[in-house]
Design a protein around this motif. Structure first.
Motif, PDB file in Angstrom:
ATOM      1  N   MET A   1      -1.066  -7.394   0.542  1.00  0.00           N
ATOM      2  CA  MET A   1      -0.041  -7.473  -0.493  1.00  0.00           C
ATOM      3  C   MET A   1       1.332  -7.205   0.110  1.00  0.00           C
ATOM      4  O   MET A   1       1.477  -6.332   0.963  1.00  0.00           O
ATOM      5  N   LYS A   2       2.325  -7.949  -0.343  1.00  0.00           N
ATOM      6  CA  LYS A   2       3.702  -7.721   0.086  1.00  0.00           C
ATOM      7  C   LYS A   2       4.363  -6.733  -0.871  1.00  0.00           C
ATOM      8  O   LYS A   2       4.458  -6.995  -2.068  1.00  0.00           O
ATOM      9  N   VAL A   3       4.793  -5.595  -0.316  1.00  0.00           N
ATOM     10  CA  VAL A   3       5.368  -4.528  -1.130  1.00  0.00           C
ATOM     11  C   VAL A   3       6.788  -4.249  -0.662  1.00  0.00           C
ATOM     12  O   VAL A   3       7.027  -4.049   0.537  1.00  0.00           O
ATOM     13  N   LEU A   4       7.728  -4.223  -1.590  1.00  0.00           N
ATOM     14  CA  LEU A   4       9.103  -3.818  -1.301  1.00  0.00           C
ATOM     15  C   LEU A   4       9.312  -2.432  -1.890  1.00  0.00           C
ATOM     16  O   LEU A   4       9.045  -2.204  -3.070  1.00  0.00           O
ATOM     17  N   ILE A   5       9.787  -1.493  -1.055  1.00  0.00           N
ATOM     18  CA  ILE A   5      10.057  -0.130  -1.521  1.00  0.00           C
ATOM     19  C   ILE A   5      11.545   0.148  -1.426  1.00  0.00           C
ATOM     20  O   ILE A   5      12.135   0.083  -0.338  1.00  0.00           O
ATOM     21  N   LEU A   6      12.144   0.444  -2.548  1.00  0.00           N
ATOM     22  CA  LEU A   6      13.541   0.844  -2.606  1.00  0.00           C
ATOM     23  C   LEU A   6      13.581   2.367  -2.569  1.00  0.00           C
ATOM     24  O   LEU A   6      13.016   3.031  -3.438  1.00  0.00           O
ATOM     25  N   GLY A   7      14.232   2.913  -1.540  1.00  0.00           N
ATOM     26  CA  GLY A   7      14.175   4.353  -1.309  1.00  0.00           C
ATOM     27  C   GLY A   7      13.174   4.692  -0.224  1.00  0.00           C
ATOM     28  O   GLY A   7      12.664   5.818  -0.164  1.00  0.00           O
ATOM     29  N   ALA A   8      12.891   3.735   0.662  1.00  0.00           N
ATOM     30  CA  ALA A   8      11.849   3.906   1.678  1.00  0.00           C
ATOM     31  C   ALA A   8      12.197   4.923   2.751  1.00  0.00           C
ATOM     32  O   ALA A   8      11.338   5.318   3.533  1.00  0.00           O
ATOM     33  N   THR A   9      13.458   5.351   2.812  1.00  0.00           N
ATOM     34  CA  THR A   9      13.835   6.358   3.803  1.00  0.00           C
ATOM     35  C   THR A   9      13.834   7.767   3.217  1.00  0.00           C
ATOM     36  O   THR A   9      14.076   8.733   3.941  1.00  0.00           O
ATOM     37  N   GLY A  10      13.574   7.905   1.925  1.00  0.00           N
ATOM     38  CA  GLY A  10      13.543   9.211   1.289  1.00  0.00           C
ATOM     39  C   GLY A  10      12.175   9.868   1.406  1.00  0.00           C
ATOM     40  O   GLY A  10      11.212   9.280   1.915  1.00  0.00           O
ATOM     41  N   PHE A  11      12.072  11.088   0.933  1.00  0.00           N
ATOM     42  CA  PHE A  11      10.846  11.871   1.051  1.00  0.00           C
ATOM     43  C   PHE A  11       9.661  11.162   0.395  1.00  0.00           C
ATOM     44  O   PHE A  11       8.619  10.932   1.024  1.00  0.00           O
ATOM     45  N   VAL A  12       9.814  10.774  -0.866  1.00  0.00           N
ATOM     46  CA  VAL A  12       8.720  10.122  -1.586  1.00  0.00           C
ATOM     47  C   VAL A  12       8.548   8.682  -1.131  1.00  0.00           C
ATOM     48  O   VAL A  12       7.442   8.235  -0.828  1.00  0.00           O
ATOM     49  N   GLY A  13       9.649   7.926  -1.073  1.00  0.00           N
ATOM     50  CA  GLY A  13       9.564   6.523  -0.706  1.00  0.00           C
ATOM     51  C   GLY A  13       8.984   6.313   0.678  1.00  0.00           C
ATOM     52  O   GLY A  13       8.191   5.397   0.900  1.00  0.00           O
TER      53      GLY A  13
END
Length: 294
Positions: A1-13
């Motif tokens: 699956m192709k997943v885009l994460i906004l906030g990927a550099t944060g603790f949760v992301g």
């Protein structure tokens, strides 16, 4: 699956990005700087250099979009609304990361008997009214052509966190005592980062469109945290008034440490079969990273 994460550099992301990458998904993470992009690439995450205002076009290329960023409320609403509009009719999934700060009660260190399940009525904390509005926007956008889900974790802890345990260690470094507010009987229901990432995986695979899922595994009153820190450091504990707390932690963090936010997760457990594996936040006590500078 192709997943885009906004906030990927944060603790949760970033925790989500690493978890989904390890599961074999192709994960793209938004990065605002070249340095952040390099860090994501080193973790096997495809970096997308840009900011939230440019994420709308990138969302169209993903099967699932996870929003785990924390901008100001106005920016958050504009960005989320734009992405929902871009994904409408696509058959894709959008998962919004909220938090139980919307349930927060200003108790000045006192215990609250109130504990909320996913769809229990509550009075929103005014500072979090914008976040609740976005939650409602996301859930209302669920249609035949778009599946939208909200995940609302409690206080998230784990390696590298900056939550209540680390805040009380910092207070000990500044004051010589492990501090809490008032009686210190207030509590924020908590959950480990690894359990949050597992809930996201379950929600992505089997979550009901338009649903809200809580992530919560346990509770520890702040005074108990302070007492555990004091035993570790060999220092006294100290009760602070709200005004004194603001001088130690700053106004916003003092508000959090004096508040109660208790939640339950029956829908996550019953509908998704989610069971947390980490239930004792006090297992962090004594970690070298927390003791640094004390």
């Amino acid at each position: 699956m192709k997943v885009l994460i906004l906030g990927a550099t944060g603790f949760v992301g970033n925790g989500l990005a690493r978890h989904l990458t390890a599961q074999g998904h192709h994960v793209t993470g938004l990065a605002r700087t070249a340095e952040a992009a390099e860090a994501l690439a080193a973790q096997g995450i495809t970096p997308l250099l840009g900011d939230l205002t440019t994420s709308r076009a990138a969302a169209a290329a993903a099967d699932t979009v996870i929003y785990a960023a924390q901008p100001d409320p106005r920016t958050e609403e504009e960005v989320v609304a734009g992405i929902l509009d871009a994904l409408a009719g696509s058959g894709k999934t959008f998962v919004f990361t909220s938090g139980t700060g919307v349930l927060m009660q200003r108790t000045a260190g006192a215990w609250s008997e109130d504990c909320f399940a996913e769809d229990d009525p509550f009075t929103v904390e005014p500072l979090a009214a914008g976040r609740l509005a976005v939650e409602n926007l996301v859930r209302a956008a669920n249609t035949a052509g778009l599946r939208t889900i909200v995940v609302r974790p409690g206080l998230i802890w784990g390696p590298g966190d900056h939550g209540h345990v680390s805040m009380i260690y910092r207070a000990a470094a500044r004051t010589g005592a492990a501090c809490y507010v008032g009686e210190g009987l207030n509590t924020y229901s908590h959950v480990h980062l690894d359990d949050v990432t597992r809930l996201f995986t379950l929600a992505m695979a089997n979550g009901t469109g338009g649903a809200l899922y809580h992530a919560v595994a346990g509770e520890v009153p702040n005074r108990w945290i302070a007492e555990a820190v004091a035993r570790d450091l060999g220092c006294p504990t100290r009760s602070l008034t709200p005004d004194e707390a603001a001088t130690v932690w700053g106004e916003f963090d003092a508000l959090l440490l004096g508040a109660s936010s208790r939640s339950r997760a029956p829908r996550s457990r019953q509908e998704l079969g989610w069971t947390p594996r980490h239930t004792d936040m006090l297992t962090m006590i004594g970690e070298p990273r927390l003791r640094q500078g004390v």
